[in-house]
Design a protein around this motif. Structure first.
Motif, short mmCIF file in Angstrom:
data_model
loop_
_atom_site.label_atom_id
_atom_site.label_comp_id
_atom_site.label_asym_id
_atom_site.label_seq_id
_atom_site.Cartn_x
_atom_site.Cartn_y
_atom_site.Cartn_z
N THR A 1 106.50 101.25 27.10
CA THR A 1 105.15 101.36 27.62
C THR A 1 105.00 102.65 28.39
OG1 THR A 1 105.74 100.16 29.63
CG2 THR A 1 104.91 98.84 27.80
N LEU A 2 103.77 102.98 28.71
CA LEU A 2 103.53 104.14 29.56
C LEU A 2 103.87 103.77 30.99
CD1 LEU A 2 100.12 105.34 28.11
CD2 LEU A 2 102.34 106.45 27.85
N PRO A 3 104.42 104.69 31.77
CA PRO A 3 104.71 104.36 33.17
C PRO A 3 103.42 104.12 33.93
CG PRO A 3 105.27 106.65 32.68
CD PRO A 3 104.80 106.04 31.41
N LYS B 1 109.95 108.73 23.54
CA LYS B 1 108.90 109.75 23.68
C LYS B 1 107.48 109.24 23.50
CE LYS B 1 111.97 113.43 22.33
NZ LYS B 1 112.29 114.49 21.40
N ARG B 2 107.33 107.97 23.11
CA ARG B 2 106.00 107.42 22.91
C ARG B 2 106.03 105.92 23.15
NH1 ARG B 2 106.31 104.48 18.51
NH2 ARG B 2 107.76 105.03 16.88
N PRO B 3 104.89 105.33 23.46
CA PRO B 3 104.86 103.87 23.61
C PRO B 3 104.98 103.21 22.24
CG PRO B 3 102.69 104.83 24.09
CD PRO B 3 103.61 105.96 23.79
N SER C 1 112.57 112.60 35.44
CA SER C 1 111.39 112.08 34.78
C SER C 1 111.55 110.68 34.21
CB SER C 1 110.93 113.04 33.69
OG SER C 1 111.93 113.13 32.70
N GLY C 2 112.73 110.19 34.02
CA GLY C 2 112.87 108.85 33.46
C GLY C 2 114.21 108.23 33.79
N HIS D 1 109.95 102.81 29.66
CA HIS D 1 108.76 103.65 29.73
C HIS D 1 108.99 104.95 28.97
CE1 HIS D 1 107.01 101.02 32.72
NE2 HIS D 1 108.13 101.08 33.41
N VAL D 2 107.89 105.57 28.57
CA VAL D 2 107.97 106.89 27.95
C VAL D 2 108.72 107.81 28.91
CG1 VAL D 2 106.62 108.86 27.17
CG2 VAL D 2 105.86 106.54 26.61
N THR E 1 111.18 107.78 38.42
CA THR E 1 110.06 107.86 37.50
C THR E 1 108.75 107.83 38.27
OG1 THR E 1 111.34 106.71 35.83
CG2 THR E 1 108.98 106.74 35.52
#
Length: 186
Positions: A124-126, A98-100, A22-23, A52-53, A164
């Motif tokens: 940032t958000l992906p 875990k958050r932007p 996931s990341g 990214h988150v 991701t």
């Protein structure tokens, strides 16, 4: 009954594998790690990354001399570690984004933050793969080759973003596989 247990085991393994994709994982300071000798400009290091988150930061350091303090923006600017949000002292600490927003880290050892052992991580958000524009072809006869400077990139900064971006495809494939397997079990 044995087939049902196998299906449950396969489902569990696929869920674990999908979560692992996931990341990206970034080692703060790349091969130098989290040090205070002025070898790494951590904010310059961070500016070359897209966090990214879901990504993970790893701080690797000698815990006899260093630590990692998560602090507020104000404490980051003033190198104040006394009111830290969180303190890490193992020498190999991981932090999942875990958050932007901005995350601020510094070393709480006397003088280390002032010597540059601090980093501002902007998260940032992906961006979904479908939202990334494809390169447009250049007009006939004009070509402007892009210049690449591989010497400016360290091996650990080339961690793939592909997991991701493609984790939804992997998750879909895993779900389809498990559902197909369960169809034969029940």
């Amino acid at each position: 009954m044995a087939l049902r247990n196998i299906a449950a085991l396969v489902l569990f393994v696929m869920m674990v594998l999908c979560g692992a994709c996931s990341g990206a994982v970034y080692r703060v300071g790349d091969s130098d790690g989290w040090i205070s000798r002025g070898l790494v400009d951590y904010n310059k290091w961070a500016s070359t990354k897209d966090f990214h988150v879901g990504d993970t930061l790893t701080f690797a350091y000698n815990n006899q001399f260093h630590n990692v303090m998560q602090v507020s923006d104000q404490d980051f600017q003033s190198c104040n570690a006394t009111s830290a949000i969180a303190a890490y002292t193992s020498g190999s600490d991981t932090f999942t984004l875990k958050r932007p927003g901005h995350f601020y880290f510094l070393c709480g050892a006397p003088g280390h933050c002032q010597a540059g052992q601090k980093v501002d991580i902007e998260v940032t958000l992906p961006v979904p793969e479908s939202m990334i524009p494809s390169p447009s072809p250049s007009p006939y006869g004009s070509s402007s080759p892009s210049v690449s400077h591989p010497e400016e990139m360290s091996p650990s900064s080339t961690l793939s973003i592909a997991p991701t971006l493609n984790s939804s495809k992997l998750g879909f494939a895993a779900t389809a596989f498990v559902l197909g397997l369960l169809r034969f079990v029940f």
